[in-house]
Design a protein around this motif. Structure first.
Motif, PDB file in Angstrom:
ATOM      1  N   PRO A 107       0.654  -1.360   0.180  1.00 46.54           N
ATOM      2  CA  PRO A 107      -0.041   0.128   0.014  1.00 46.54           C
ATOM      3  C   PRO A 107       0.731   1.473   0.014  1.00 46.54           C
ATOM      4  CG  PRO A 107      -0.898  -1.697   1.637  1.00 46.54           C
ATOM      5  CD  PRO A 107       0.282  -2.119   1.098  1.00 46.54           C
ATOM      6  N   VAL A 110       1.636   2.764  -3.453  1.00 45.32           N
ATOM      7  CA  VAL A 110       0.530   3.217  -4.372  1.00 45.32           C
ATOM      8  C   VAL A 110       0.584   4.827  -4.234  1.00 45.32           C
ATOM      9  CG1 VAL A 110      -2.120   3.556  -4.466  1.00 45.32           C
ATOM     10  CG2 VAL A 110      -0.807   1.278  -3.811  1.00 45.32           C
ATOM     11  N   TRP A 112      -0.281   8.750  -3.935  1.00 42.70           N
ATOM     12  CA  TRP A 112      -1.294   9.475  -3.161  1.00 42.70           C
ATOM     13  C   TRP A 112      -2.743   9.496  -3.995  1.00 42.70           C
ATOM     14  CZ3 TRP A 112       1.192  13.090   0.686  1.00 42.70           C
ATOM     15  CH2 TRP A 112       2.205  12.713   1.582  1.00 42.70           C
ATOM     16  N   ILE A 115      -5.116   6.614  -4.770  1.00 41.11           N
ATOM     17  CA  ILE A 115      -5.600   5.874  -3.360  1.00 41.11           C
ATOM     18  C   ILE A 115      -7.183   6.114  -3.381  1.00 41.11           C
ATOM     19  CG2 ILE A 115      -5.949   5.729  -1.053  1.00 41.11           C
ATOM     20  CD1 ILE A 115      -3.067   6.129  -1.119  1.00 41.11           C
ATOM     21  N   LEU A 118      -8.716   4.561  -6.313  1.00 38.66           N
ATOM     22  CA  LEU A 118      -8.887   2.942  -5.969  1.00 38.66           C
ATOM     23  C   LEU A 118     -10.186   2.752  -5.099  1.00 38.66           C
ATOM     24  CD1 LEU A 118      -7.835   0.202  -5.864  1.00 38.66           C
ATOM     25  CD2 LEU A 118      -6.259   0.872  -4.193  1.00 38.66           C
ATOM     26  N   TRP A 119     -10.076   3.336  -3.900  1.00 43.05           N
ATOM     27  CA  TRP A 119     -11.045   2.921  -3.147  1.00 43.05           C
ATOM     28  C   TRP A 119     -12.718   3.392  -3.526  1.00 43.05           C
ATOM     29  CZ3 TRP A 119     -11.554   0.641   1.554  1.00 43.05           C
ATOM     30  CH2 TRP A 119     -10.259  -0.078   1.943  1.00 43.05           C
ATOM     31  N   MET A 157      -9.321   3.911   4.630  1.00 43.79           N
ATOM     32  CA  MET A 157      -8.660   4.042   3.483  1.00 43.79           C
ATOM     33  C   MET A 157      -7.174   4.630   4.187  1.00 43.79           C
ATOM     34  SD  MET A 157      -9.070   6.772   0.369  1.00 43.79           S
ATOM     35  CE  MET A 157      -9.067   8.160   1.621  1.00 43.79           C
ATOM     36  N   ASP A 158      -7.160   5.339   5.075  1.00 44.97           N
ATOM     37  CA  ASP A 158      -5.820   5.793   5.848  1.00 44.97           C
ATOM     38  C   ASP A 158      -5.433   4.754   6.450  1.00 44.97           C
ATOM     39  OD1 ASP A 158      -4.372   8.784   5.909  1.00 44.97           O
ATOM     40  OD2 ASP A 158      -4.135   7.236   7.988  1.00 44.97           O
ATOM     41  N   TRP A 160      -5.622   1.462   5.651  1.00 46.95           N
ATOM     42  CA  TRP A 160      -5.124   0.546   4.720  1.00 46.95           C
ATOM     43  C   TRP A 160      -3.854   1.008   4.231  1.00 46.95           C
ATOM     44  CZ3 TRP A 160      -4.281   1.789  -0.467  1.00 46.95           C
ATOM     45  CH2 TRP A 160      -4.159   0.753  -1.188  1.00 46.95           C
ATOM     46  N   HIS A 161      -3.741   2.381   3.873  1.00 45.23           N
ATOM     47  CA  HIS A 161      -2.544   2.870   3.575  1.00 45.23           C
ATOM     48  C   HIS A 161      -1.376   3.333   4.466  1.00 45.23           C
ATOM     49  CE1 HIS A 161      -0.462   6.615   0.858  1.00 45.23           C
ATOM     50  NE2 HIS A 161      -0.134   5.442   0.581  1.00 45.23           N
ATOM     51  N   TRP A 162      -1.287   3.397   5.501  1.00 43.38           N
ATOM     52  CA  TRP A 162      -0.198   3.814   6.257  1.00 43.38           C
ATOM     53  C   TRP A 162      -0.090   2.836   7.495  1.00 43.38           C
ATOM     54  CZ3 TRP A 162       2.968   6.799   4.595  1.00 43.38           C
ATOM     55  CH2 TRP A 162       2.820   8.102   3.578  1.00 43.38           C
ATOM     56  N   GLU A 225      -5.927  12.449  -0.356  1.00 48.92           N
ATOM     57  CA  GLU A 225      -6.784  11.362  -0.169  1.00 48.92           C
ATOM     58  C   GLU A 225      -8.263  11.604   0.185  1.00 48.92           C
ATOM     59  OE1 GLU A 225      -4.018  12.043   1.453  1.00 48.92           O
ATOM     60  OE2 GLU A 225      -2.518  10.236   1.604  1.00 48.92           O
TER      61      GLU A 225
END
Length: 288
Positions: A107, A110, A112, A115, A118-119, A157-158, A160-162, A225
């Motif tokens: 993740p 990907v 920024w 993202i 994608l979601w 979402m955050d 998942w990303h960080w 995001e």
């Protein structure tokens, strides 16, 4: 010794010059603009601290500040414990460590700006995987009209990303613990919680402070995001500080935008200073 010091400065000087150009010069420019009413760059009128007083005294600023603070608090409350838990569960065999860390880091690779797209694709009720599954769990089709659902999307979402960043930082600290510590704990009959409390957690506190600082600073100024998800809606429910600043810039309010940027910079700088002091106190306690 003096010659060595001068030689060291010669090596550091290029970095200082580059940082000055990309950091200090733009900052001073923004600070300068914050004291003007700007119609165009060649037509500026001095207003002093008028923009600062207007922003600090507005309910709009404090509402955005509260939303950003709440969002950062939620992010930290989820990502820090989750990151620690995942780091503790990473397999001990070397081959599986590499594979696990590589998968967890995906993740972070990907871009920024991709993202939110994608979601939103995943949540599309016609073509998205989540968009087809979630309605069976009570997820509404018009979730963008609900503040709770919009917040849930941005938070998940955050996370998942960080969260991977927290995992990698925590694992790097856990990997430095000598195996003899665990052997001694096993001989003493220590349970998993005691091992975590007295062996693993002391090794984690430095990287946890770093993780908290990095994640707070990034989540507090979230824009790329959050904005594409619902453009600050519904009814301003996700109008965070950076999103609010973006709206000012789009309206060509350069003076107020510059003042907002300076205020946000001072907030982040204050938080970084507080974490630095906390780090110093921890180091002093550890030394004693």
């Amino acid at each position: 010794m003096k010659d060595r010091t001068q030689t060291g400065w010669l090596f550091v000087l290029p970095s200082v010059l580059i940082l000055s150009l990309i950091g200090l010069v733009p900052l001073l420019t923004v600070v300068n603009y914050s004291f003007f009413e700007i119609f165009i760059l060649d037509a500026r009128f001095w207003v002093g601290t008028e923009w600062y007083a207007e922003i600090i005294g507005s309910g709009r600023f404090w509402a955005s500040f509260g939303r950003s603070l709440l969002f950062s608090t939620m992010i930290l409350c989820v990502q820090i414990p989750l990151g620690i838990a995942i780091a503790l569960c990473i397999p001990k065999r070397k081959i599986w460590v590499g594979i696990t860390l590589a998968v967890l880091a995906l993740p972070l690779l990907v871009p920024w700006n991709m993202i939110p797209s994608l979601w939103l694709s995943l949540l599309n009720p016609e073509t998205g995987l989540l968009g087809r599954i979630l309605p069976y769990l009570g997820w509404p089709d018009n979730w963008k009209l609900s503040a709770q659902h919009t917040w849930a999307v941005i938070v998940v979402m955050d996370v998942w990303h960080w969260t991977s960043l927290v995992v990698i930082l925590c694992y790097s600290a856990l990997a430095t613990i000598p195996q003899s510590y665990y052997q001694a704990a096993a001989i003493d009959g220590a349970g998993p919680w005691q091992v975590f409390r007295h062996i693993q957690l002391p090794k984690l506190h430095h990287v946890l402070l770093m993780a908290v600082l990095l994640r707070f600073m990034d989540s507090f100024m979230i824009y790329t995001e959050a904005f594409p998800i619902n453009a600050g809606g519904p009814n301003g429910a996700t109008m965070f500080l950076a999103v609010d600043l973006g709206e000012d810039i789009k309206a060509f309010n350069y003076g107020p935008s510059a003042a907002r940027s300076v205020i946000y910079f001072l907030i982040v700088l204050t938080v970084a200073w507080m974490f630095s002091k906390a780090q110093g106190k921890l180091d002093g306690t550890e030394a004693t």
